[in-house]
Design an enzyme around this catalytic site. Structure first.
Site, PDB file in Angstrom:
ATOM      1  N   ASP A 145       0.842  -1.422   0.220  1.00 39.64           N
ATOM      2  CA  ASP A 145       0.231  -0.421  -0.265  1.00 39.64           C
ATOM      3  C   ASP A 145       1.007   1.378   0.287  1.00 39.64           C
ATOM      4  O   ASP A 145       1.648   1.327   0.686  1.00 39.64           O
ATOM      5  CB  ASP A 145      -0.645  -0.166   1.264  1.00 39.64           C
ATOM      6  CG  ASP A 145      -2.041   0.943   1.220  1.00 39.64           C
ATOM      7  OD1 ASP A 145      -2.784   1.103  -0.320  1.00 39.64           O
ATOM      8  OD2 ASP A 145      -2.312   1.727   1.821  1.00 39.64           O
ATOM      9  N   GLY A 146       0.096   2.325  -0.667  1.00 37.46           N
ATOM     10  CA  GLY A 146       0.916   3.516  -0.650  1.00 37.46           C
ATOM     11  C   GLY A 146      -0.238   4.802  -0.183  1.00 37.46           C
ATOM     12  O   GLY A 146      -1.222   4.416  -0.197  1.00 37.46           O
ATOM     13  N   GLU A 196       4.048   3.035  -3.753  1.00 33.10           N
ATOM     14  CA  GLU A 196       3.220   2.086  -5.029  1.00 33.10           C
ATOM     15  C   GLU A 196       4.400   1.377  -5.114  1.00 33.10           C
ATOM     16  O   GLU A 196       4.430   0.358  -4.287  1.00 33.10           O
ATOM     17  CB  GLU A 196       2.243   1.797  -5.189  1.00 33.10           C
ATOM     18  CG  GLU A 196       1.265   0.844  -5.493  1.00 33.10           C
ATOM     19  CD  GLU A 196       0.220   0.057  -3.899  1.00 33.10           C
ATOM     20  OE1 GLU A 196       0.586  -0.235  -3.442  1.00 33.10           O
ATOM     21  OE2 GLU A 196      -0.244   0.848  -3.409  1.00 33.10           O
ATOM     22  N   ASP A 227      -3.646  -2.050  -4.189  1.00 33.40           N
ATOM     23  CA  ASP A 227      -4.588  -1.488  -4.116  1.00 33.40           C
ATOM     24  C   ASP A 227      -4.170  -0.785  -5.473  1.00 33.40           C
ATOM     25  O   ASP A 227      -5.404   0.329  -5.841  1.00 33.40           O
ATOM     26  CB  ASP A 227      -5.431  -0.989  -3.332  1.00 33.40           C
ATOM     27  CG  ASP A 227      -4.096  -0.205  -2.424  1.00 33.40           C
ATOM     28  OD1 ASP A 227      -3.119   0.260  -3.259  1.00 33.40           O
ATOM     29  OD2 ASP A 227      -4.638   1.063  -1.563  1.00 33.40           O
ATOM     30  N   HIS A 241      -9.934   0.117   0.335  1.00 30.43           N
ATOM     31  CA  HIS A 241     -10.672   0.322   1.513  1.00 30.43           C
ATOM     32  C   HIS A 241     -12.033  -0.633   1.489  1.00 30.43           C
ATOM     33  O   HIS A 241     -13.262   0.031   1.645  1.00 30.43           O
ATOM     34  CB  HIS A 241     -10.798   1.837   1.669  1.00 30.43           C
ATOM     35  CG  HIS A 241      -9.548   2.919   1.247  1.00 30.43           C
ATOM     36  ND1 HIS A 241      -8.761   2.646   2.237  1.00 30.43           N
ATOM     37  CD2 HIS A 241      -8.874   3.294   0.984  1.00 30.43           C
ATOM     38  CE1 HIS A 241      -7.512   3.232   1.878  1.00 30.43           C
ATOM     39  NE2 HIS A 241      -7.811   4.049   0.605  1.00 30.43           N
ATOM     40  N   ASP A 287      -2.676  -0.546   4.640  1.00 28.94           N
ATOM     41  CA  ASP A 287      -3.631   0.909   4.931  1.00 28.94           C
ATOM     42  C   ASP A 287      -2.775   1.779   6.334  1.00 28.94           C
ATOM     43  O   ASP A 287      -2.816   2.698   6.121  1.00 28.94           O
ATOM     44  CB  ASP A 287      -4.113   0.958   4.536  1.00 28.94           C
ATOM     45  CG  ASP A 287      -5.494   2.190   4.501  1.00 28.94           C
ATOM     46  OD1 ASP A 287      -4.619   2.659   3.972  1.00 28.94           O
ATOM     47  OD2 ASP A 287      -6.127   2.736   4.830  1.00 28.94           O
TER      48      ASP A 287
END
Length: 161
Positions: free
Chosen positions: A8-9, A52, A74, A129, A139
């Site tokens: 995740d970024g 990412e 994501d 999310h 996240d």
């Protein structure tokens, strides 16, 4: 060895503001024990796509032997770049993005190609999310890193059988 990687970024809503990235590696050793390694970097001024990519690179570079990997991200941009062979066109055939728009992050795409070389990787998009527990975990890790002012952890992992 089979390894699952979740990345995740977090850009904090501002491309010039603080950001961070997180990656979680999970693998089962030969005795059947589950192991988890979390990688994250603190304050980093960059864009979300670069974060990412850095998360993916950090995770792949942390592996010290060829593995079969499921990589969950994501970032549709990162996943599509590999699944739809965009990266091959960008770097090997000289394609442009859109209407002659130069390809961004070329340095990281080249480094990522090198990092993934010894592995067999399946890139899987996980909508962010949406309650996916591993995505939420990454996240949270990235957000913690983004809120920090220094390096939290960005070290290698030695996976052996």
């Amino acid at each position: 060895m089979h390894v699952k990687i979740y990345t995740d970024g977090a850009a904090r809503g501002n491309p010039d503001g603080p950001g961070g990235y997180g990656a979680v590696l999970e693998y089962v050793d030969t005795k059947g024990n589950l192991h988890t390694k979390e990688l994250s970097q603190g304050y980093k001024r960059t864009t979300n796509n670069r974060m990412e990519l850095m998360a993916v690179i950090a995770a792949l570079e942390a592996l010290n032997r060829p593995c079969e990997i499921e990589l969950y991200s994501d970032s549709k941009y990162v996943v599509d770049a590999f699944n739809q062979h965009w990266i091959d066109g960008w770097l090997k055939k000289g394609w442009k993005r859109g209407k002659n728009e130069p390809v961004k992050n070329v340095d990281l795409w080249k480094r990522l190609l090198q990092a993934k070389e010894p592995h067999r990787i399946t890139f899987i998009w996980v909508k962010g999310h949406d309650g996916h527990p591993q995505n939420e975990r990454c996240d949270e890790l990235a957000t913690t890193a983004a809120d920090g002012t220094g390096l939290i952890e960005d070290s290698g992992i030695a996976i052996s059988s």
